[in-house]
Design a protein around this motif. Structure first.
Motif, PDB file in Angstrom:
ATOM      1  N   LEU A 161       0.826  -1.215   0.000  1.00 50.72           N
ATOM      2  CA  LEU A 161       0.000   0.000   0.000  1.00 50.72           C
ATOM      3  C   LEU A 161       0.859   1.263   0.000  1.00 50.72           C
ATOM      4  O   LEU A 161       0.552   2.234  -0.700  1.00 50.72           O
ATOM      5  N   GLU A 162       1.915   1.241   0.784  1.00 48.98           N
ATOM      6  CA  GLU A 162       2.808   2.401   0.830  1.00 48.98           C
ATOM      7  C   GLU A 162       3.457   2.640  -0.532  1.00 48.98           C
ATOM      8  O   GLU A 162       3.536   3.773  -1.010  1.00 48.98           O
ATOM      9  N   GLU A 163       3.879   1.579  -1.176  1.00 47.94           N
ATOM     10  CA  GLU A 163       4.472   1.678  -2.514  1.00 47.94           C
ATOM     11  C   GLU A 163       3.458   2.245  -3.522  1.00 47.94           C
ATOM     12  O   GLU A 163       3.769   3.132  -4.305  1.00 47.94           O
ATOM     13  N   CYS A 164       2.242   1.717  -3.502  1.00 51.45           N
ATOM     14  CA  CYS A 164       1.198   2.192  -4.417  1.00 51.45           C
ATOM     15  C   CYS A 164       0.854   3.655  -4.151  1.00 51.45           C
ATOM     16  O   CYS A 164       0.629   4.423  -5.091  1.00 51.45           O
ATOM     17  N   SER A 165       0.813   4.029  -2.899  1.00 48.27           N
ATOM     18  CA  SER A 165       0.502   5.404  -2.537  1.00 48.27           C
ATOM     19  C   SER A 165       1.586   6.357  -3.044  1.00 48.27           C
ATOM     20  O   SER A 165       1.294   7.417  -3.594  1.00 48.27           O
ATOM     21  N   LYS A 166       2.850   5.979  -2.874  1.00 50.10           N
ATOM     22  CA  LYS A 166       3.966   6.815  -3.353  1.00 50.10           C
ATOM     23  C   LYS A 166       3.955   6.905  -4.877  1.00 50.10           C
ATOM     24  O   LYS A 166       4.185   7.973  -5.438  1.00 50.10           O
ATOM     25  N   THR A 167       3.691   5.783  -5.545  1.00 57.55           N
ATOM     26  CA  THR A 167       3.626   5.770  -7.011  1.00 57.55           C
ATOM     27  C   THR A 167       2.518   6.691  -7.499  1.00 57.55           C
ATOM     28  O   THR A 167       2.708   7.458  -8.442  1.00 57.55           O
ATOM     29  N   ARG A 168       1.387   6.629  -6.853  1.00 52.44           N
ATOM     30  CA  ARG A 168       0.239   7.480  -7.224  1.00 52.44           C
ATOM     31  C   ARG A 168       0.582   8.961  -7.048  1.00 52.44           C
ATOM     32  O   ARG A 168       0.258   9.785  -7.895  1.00 52.44           O
ATOM     33  N   ARG A 169       1.236   9.298  -5.938  1.00 52.19           N
ATOM     34  CA  ARG A 169       1.619  10.699  -5.701  1.00 52.19           C
ATOM     35  C   ARG A 169       2.645  11.170  -6.730  1.00 52.19           C
ATOM     36  O   ARG A 169       2.590  12.307  -7.192  1.00 52.19           O
ATOM     37  N   ALA A 170       3.603  10.293  -7.067  1.00 54.55           N
ATOM     38  CA  ALA A 170       4.617  10.650  -8.066  1.00 54.55           C
ATOM     39  C   ALA A 170       3.973  10.890  -9.427  1.00 54.55           C
ATOM     40  O   ALA A 170       4.335  11.839 -10.137  1.00 54.55           O
ATOM     41  N   LYS A 171       3.009  10.056  -9.804  1.00 55.15           N
ATOM     42  CA  LYS A 171       2.298  10.251 -11.078  1.00 55.15           C
ATOM     43  C   LYS A 171       1.558  11.581 -11.068  1.00 55.15           C
ATOM     44  O   LYS A 171       1.551  12.304 -12.060  1.00 55.15           O
ATOM     45  N   LYS A 172       0.937  11.892  -9.957  1.00 60.03           N
ATOM     46  CA  LYS A 172       0.166  13.132  -9.851  1.00 60.03           C
ATOM     47  C   LYS A 172       1.078  14.347  -9.958  1.00 60.03           C
ATOM     48  O   LYS A 172       0.761  15.319 -10.647  1.00 60.03           O
ATOM     49  N   LYS A 173       2.267  14.285  -9.314  1.00 59.67           N
ATOM     50  CA  LYS A 173       3.222  15.395  -9.383  1.00 59.67           C
ATOM     51  C   LYS A 173       3.736  15.588 -10.808  1.00 59.67           C
ATOM     52  O   LYS A 173       3.845  16.707 -11.296  1.00 59.67           O
ATOM     53  N   SER A 174       4.075  14.472 -11.463  1.00 60.23           N
ATOM     54  CA  SER A 174       4.585  14.586 -12.835  1.00 60.23           C
ATOM     55  C   SER A 174       3.503  15.104 -13.775  1.00 60.23           C
ATOM     56  O   SER A 174       3.788  15.877 -14.694  1.00 60.23           O
ATOM     57  N   LYS A 175       2.282  14.732 -13.543  1.00 60.40           N
ATOM     58  CA  LYS A 175       1.166  15.214 -14.355  1.00 60.40           C
ATOM     59  C   LYS A 175       0.964  16.721 -14.138  1.00 60.40           C
ATOM     60  O   LYS A 175       0.720  17.472 -15.083  1.00 60.40           O
ATOM     61  N   GLN A 176       1.087  17.164 -12.874  1.00 58.50           N
ATOM     62  CA  GLN A 176       0.937  18.593 -12.576  1.00 58.50           C
ATOM     63  C   GLN A 176       2.067  19.400 -13.203  1.00 58.50           C
ATOM     64  O   GLN A 176       1.858  20.503 -13.688  1.00 58.50           O
ATOM     65  N   LYS A 177       3.306  18.853 -13.216  1.00 59.99           N
ATOM     66  CA  LYS A 177       4.439  19.536 -13.837  1.00 59.99           C
ATOM     67  C   LYS A 177       4.216  19.669 -15.335  1.00 59.99           C
ATOM     68  O   LYS A 177       4.523  20.682 -15.931  1.00 59.99           O
TER      69      LYS A 177
END
Length: 182
Positions: A161-177
């Motif tokens: 779950l922690e891995e999936c949560s971090k992956t999701r946040r990283a995708k969201k940050k890259s999408k916002q950039k």
């Protein structure tokens, strides 16, 4: 020779506690099944994650063994037969409840935005902290949610779950950039 009242009181205490714990576990299973049916209707694309099936299978086997021992003791008289049979019956019934509860708690359904666990959907964006439980017999991970809710999962599931949560946040940050650069 013991009095009938002592046997009755001890029997009621054992049966009461056994019934209560087993009822809670079976009620959790029934609630899980109902909510899971609703979840399946809404979320067609989910991935099942099962953490350690051995535990609920072992609980079922131990339950069968305990109940068989209770019936064996009924046929073959032993000293303190009432208490021995009562103990085996209670242990067997507790393991039945444990099998139901373990079945529910060791299953997690992943969807794009979060998970369905036990009887509720938890969003990855709401998971704010993953805390390892150190002073426990089992290495569980407590997950803190943004709304103050807490729940515990097994160590293996918590890491996933922690891995999936971090992956999701990283995708969201890259999408916002990417949208910010345009």
């Amino acid at each position: 020779m013991e009095s009938l009242w002592v046997k009755l009181i001890v029997g009621l205490i054992f049966v009461g506690y056994t019934g209560y714990t087993t009822f809670k576990s079976i009620r959790l299973y029934v609630t899980f099944k109902k909510k899971f049916e609703n979840f399946k209707e809404v979320h067609k694309d989910y991935t099942l994650y099962v953490d350690n099936q051995i535990l609920w299978i072992a609980s079922g086997i131990l339950s069968g063994f305990s109940l068989a021992m209770a019936f064996y003791c009924l046929k073959n008289p032993v000293e303190q037969q009432f208490y021995v049979v009562m103990a085996y019956l209670c242990i067997g019934i507790v393991f039945v409840g444990l099998a139901f509860e373990t079945y529910v708690r060791k299953r997690c359904f992943f969807i794009e935005e979060g998970i369905f666990y036990v009887e509720k959907i938890y969003r990855f964006r709401m998971m704010i902290r993953f805390e390892q439980r150190k002073r426990s017999l089992f290495k569980n991970i407590r997950i803190m949610m943004a709304d103050g809710e807490k729940f515990e999962v097994s160590h293996k599931l918590g890491l996933k779950l922690e891995e999936c949560s971090k992956t999701r946040r990283a995708k969201k940050k890259s999408k916002q950039k990417q949208t910010g650069d345009k």
